[in-house]
Design an enzyme around this catalytic site. Sequence first.
Site, PDB file in Angstrom:
ATOM      1  N   SER A  13       0.837  -1.197   0.000  1.00 16.36           N
ATOM      2  CA  SER A  13       0.000   0.000   0.000  1.00 16.36           C
ATOM      3  C   SER A  13       0.873   1.249   0.000  1.00 16.36           C
ATOM      4  O   SER A  13       1.673   1.454   0.919  1.00 16.36           O
ATOM      5  CB  SER A  13      -0.896   0.016   1.238  1.00 16.36           C
ATOM      6  OG  SER A  13      -1.404   1.321   1.414  1.00 16.36           O
TER       7      SER A  13
ATOM      8  N   MET B 117     -12.135   4.402  -0.358  1.00 13.68           N
ATOM      9  CA  MET B 117     -12.756   4.667   0.949  1.00 13.68           C
ATOM     10  C   MET B 117     -13.457   6.011   0.830  1.00 13.68           C
ATOM     11  O   MET B 117     -12.990   7.033   1.332  1.00 13.68           O
ATOM     12  CB  MET B 117     -11.677   4.684   2.040  1.00 13.68           C
ATOM     13  CG  MET B 117     -11.183   3.286   2.389  1.00 13.68           C
ATOM     14  SD  MET B 117      -9.649   3.302   3.317  1.00 13.68           S
ATOM     15  CE  MET B 117      -8.484   3.328   1.968  1.00 13.68           C
TER      16      MET B 117
ATOM     17  N   HIS C 179      -1.272  -1.295  -4.215  1.00 17.78           N
ATOM     18  CA  HIS C 179      -2.536  -0.988  -3.546  1.00 17.78           C
ATOM     19  C   HIS C 179      -2.606   0.514  -3.278  1.00 17.78           C
ATOM     20  O   HIS C 179      -1.714   1.082  -2.646  1.00 17.78           O
ATOM     21  CB  HIS C 179      -2.607  -1.784  -2.239  1.00 17.78           C
ATOM     22  CG  HIS C 179      -3.893  -1.641  -1.481  1.00 17.78           C
ATOM     23  ND1 HIS C 179      -5.010  -2.396  -1.749  1.00 17.78           N
ATOM     24  CD2 HIS C 179      -4.229  -0.826  -0.454  1.00 17.78           C
ATOM     25  CE1 HIS C 179      -5.975  -2.071  -0.912  1.00 17.78           C
ATOM     26  NE2 HIS C 179      -5.533  -1.106  -0.115  1.00 17.78           N
TER      27      HIS C 179
ATOM     28  N   HIS D 167      -8.423   1.017  -3.800  1.00 16.75           N
ATOM     29  CA  HIS D 167      -9.329   0.800  -2.673  1.00 16.75           C
ATOM     30  C   HIS D 167     -10.019   2.126  -2.372  1.00 16.75           C
ATOM     31  O   HIS D 167      -9.405   3.036  -1.833  1.00 16.75           O
ATOM     32  CB  HIS D 167      -8.480   0.297  -1.489  1.00 16.75           C
ATOM     33  CG  HIS D 167      -9.221   0.133  -0.208  1.00 16.75           C
ATOM     34  ND1 HIS D 167      -8.576  -0.091   1.001  1.00 16.75           N
ATOM     35  CD2 HIS D 167     -10.544   0.156   0.084  1.00 16.75           C
ATOM     36  CE1 HIS D 167      -9.464  -0.200   1.958  1.00 16.75           C
ATOM     37  NE2 HIS D 167     -10.669  -0.042   1.437  1.00 16.75           N
TER      38      HIS D 167
ATOM     39  N   MET E  56     -11.239  -6.214   5.530  1.00 14.59           N
ATOM     40  CA  MET E  56     -10.406  -5.291   6.308  1.00 14.59           C
ATOM     41  C   MET E  56     -10.050  -5.949   7.651  1.00 14.59           C
ATOM     42  O   MET E  56     -10.919  -6.441   8.364  1.00 14.59           O
ATOM     43  CB  MET E  56     -11.155  -3.979   6.598  1.00 14.59           C
ATOM     44  CG  MET E  56     -11.424  -3.091   5.404  1.00 14.59           C
ATOM     45  SD  MET E  56      -9.975  -2.582   4.474  1.00 14.59           S
ATOM     46  CE  MET E  56      -8.997  -1.723   5.697  1.00 14.59           C
TER      47      MET E  56
ATOM     48  N   ASP F 103      -6.413  -6.683   4.366  1.00 13.28           N
ATOM     49  CA  ASP F 103      -5.812  -5.343   4.389  1.00 13.28           C
ATOM     50  C   ASP F 103      -5.802  -4.782   5.804  1.00 13.28           C
ATOM     51  O   ASP F 103      -6.851  -4.551   6.385  1.00 13.28           O
ATOM     52  CB  ASP F 103      -6.644  -4.431   3.456  1.00 13.28           C
ATOM     53  CG  ASP F 103      -6.092  -3.024   3.335  1.00 13.28           C
ATOM     54  OD1 ASP F 103      -5.030  -2.741   3.901  1.00 13.28           O
ATOM     55  OD2 ASP F 103      -6.750  -2.209   2.656  1.00 13.28           O
ATOM     56  N   GLY F 104      -4.577  -4.590   6.307  1.00 17.05           N
ATOM     57  CA  GLY F 104      -4.429  -3.899   7.580  1.00 17.05           C
ATOM     58  C   GLY F 104      -3.678  -4.699   8.623  1.00 17.05           C
ATOM     59  O   GLY F 104      -4.084  -5.794   8.994  1.00 17.05           O
ATOM     60  N   GLY F 105      -2.525  -4.165   9.021  1.00 14.51           N
ATOM     61  CA  GLY F 105      -1.785  -4.765  10.136  1.00 14.51           C
ATOM     62  C   GLY F 105      -1.080  -6.074   9.809  1.00 14.51           C
ATOM     63  O   GLY F 105      -0.734  -6.838  10.719  1.00 14.51           O
TER      64      GLY F 105
ATOM     65  N   GLY G  57      -2.754   3.826   8.166  1.00 13.59           N
ATOM     66  CA  GLY G  57      -1.801   2.718   8.090  1.00 13.59           C
ATOM     67  C   GLY G  57      -1.219   2.461   9.479  1.00 13.59           C
ATOM     68  O   GLY G  57      -1.435   3.250  10.406  1.00 13.59           O
ATOM     69  N   GLY G  58      -0.516   1.359   9.608  1.00 13.17           N
ATOM     70  CA  GLY G  58       0.230   1.095  10.834  1.00 13.17           C
ATOM     71  C   GLY G  58      -0.591   0.698  12.049  1.00 13.17           C
ATOM     72  O   GLY G  58      -0.121   0.782  13.179  1.00 13.17           O
TER      73      GLY G  58
ATOM     74  N   MET H 224      -8.911   8.073   0.053  1.00 11.25           N
ATOM     75  CA  MET H 224      -9.745   8.477   1.200  1.00 11.25           C
ATOM     76  C   MET H 224     -10.317   9.861   0.939  1.00 11.25           C
ATOM     77  O   MET H 224      -9.608  10.744   0.442  1.00 11.25           O
ATOM     78  CB  MET H 224      -8.899   8.516   2.474  1.00 11.25           C
ATOM     79  CG  MET H 224      -8.209   7.214   2.799  1.00 11.25           C
ATOM     80  SD  MET H 224      -7.361   7.333   4.382  1.00 11.25           S
ATOM     81  CE  MET H 224      -6.475   5.767   4.374  1.00 11.25           C
TER      82      MET H 224
ATOM     83  N   GLY I 184       1.293  -2.142   4.187  1.00  6.32           N
ATOM     84  CA  GLY I 184       1.863  -0.804   4.096  1.00  6.32           C
ATOM     85  C   GLY I 184       3.144  -0.690   4.890  1.00  6.32           C
ATOM     86  O   GLY I 184       4.256  -0.796   4.357  1.00  6.32           O
TER      87      GLY I 184
ATOM     88  N   ASP J 110      -4.754   3.592  -1.689  1.00 10.60           N
ATOM     89  CA  ASP J 110      -5.823   3.900  -0.736  1.00 10.60           C
ATOM     90  C   ASP J 110      -6.365   5.297  -0.977  1.00 10.60           C
ATOM     91  O   ASP J 110      -5.699   6.283  -0.685  1.00 10.60           O
ATOM     92  CB  ASP J 110      -5.277   3.795   0.699  1.00 10.60           C
ATOM     93  CG  ASP J 110      -5.061   2.349   1.101  1.00 10.60           C
ATOM     94  OD1 ASP J 110      -6.028   1.577   1.033  1.00 10.60           O
ATOM     95  OD2 ASP J 110      -3.921   1.995   1.480  1.00 10.60           O
TER      96      ASP J 110
HETATM   97  C1  DX5 Z   1      -6.122   1.392   5.810  1.00 13.60           C
HETATM   98  C2  DX5 Z   1      -5.689   1.054   4.438  1.00 13.60           C
HETATM   99  C3  DX5 Z   1      -4.601   0.073   4.334  1.00 13.60           C
HETATM  100  C4  DX5 Z   1      -3.303   0.477   4.972  1.00 13.60           C
HETATM  101  C5  DX5 Z   1      -2.544  -0.750   5.347  1.00 13.60           C
HETATM  102  O1  DX5 Z   1      -7.251   2.177   5.733  1.00 13.60           O
HETATM  103  O2  DX5 Z   1      -6.776   0.538   3.705  1.00 13.60           O
HETATM  104  O3  DX5 Z   1      -4.383  -0.305   2.983  1.00 13.60           O
HETATM  105  O4  DX5 Z   1      -2.530   1.275   4.155  1.00 13.60           O
HETATM  106  O5  DX5 Z   1      -1.419  -0.355   6.011  1.00 13.60           O
HETATM  107  P1  DX5 Z   1      -0.697  -1.271   7.108  1.00 13.60           P
HETATM  108  O6  DX5 Z   1      -0.222  -2.498   6.431  1.00 13.60           O
HETATM  109  O7  DX5 Z   1       0.402  -0.387   7.593  1.00 13.60           O
HETATM  110  O8  DX5 Z   1      -1.739  -1.567   8.177  1.00 13.60           O
HETATM  111 ZN    ZN Z   2      -6.402  -0.326   1.668  1.00 12.20          ZN
END
Ligand code: DX5
Ligand code: ZN
Length: 228
Positions: free
Chosen positions: A19, A79, A44, A77, A149, A187-189, A156-157, A48, A209, A46
Amino acid sequence: MSDLQEEERMKSEIRIAPSVLSADFAAMGDAVEKLEKCGADMIHCDVMDGTFVPKLTFGCDMIAAIRRHTSLPLDVHLMVVNPQNQVRYFAEAGASIITVHREACGDDLKNVLRLIRNCGPRCGVVINPDTSLKEVYDCLEFCDTLLIMSVFPGLGGQKFIEHVLPKVEEARRIFDAQGIAKDIEIDGGITEENVRRVKDAGANVIVTGNTVFKSADMAKTILNLKTL
Ligand code: DX5
Ligand code: ZN
């Protein structure tokens, strides 16, 4: 699992989709070129809108700019609220896949998926950690990808939410039962510590990410995420 189902499952090969939310936005071209050299399978992106989630990131012009720096598939993606108003612009900008949230589309989800396909890209459904798979049962046959998700979207993070794993397992069981090797994206963590568990549960597209961008050796980290 029958041999045939196992075979279908194998077709859902593992792909790593870093990401760019974790990249330096002022050096985005360099970041995606480096990701491609380091073995990423997709990029990927994101998007927003400051309403569906609190922050703003970028829009279709950034996708067009990224497109000029890589030939990898761009996994966009969205959002955003009212994603149907944006789909055409992201398709024209070069998105390969556009995923939209059940929470943003409501009962219009099937129509938005159809719109994405009509515009060219593959389409995907995204569900938040607190949205059950039941909410999208009737749309699974119309999407190419299901994105689950494993954090609440927006940042991120964050820390991986373990309790989404049964949802991944259930989705893979449904696709296996239908004999379809559909992508399940998570996706995420995601880290080198938990990636094995999400793959075992049935996810085959791994979004990541911070794990990739904070790594001292990006190529090695991508390879580890793919093979661990
Ligand atoms: C969160 C995003 C993710 C994010 C993932 O809203 O959709 O794609 O960037 O980042 P990590 O891997 O750091 O959780
Ligand atoms: Zn994402």
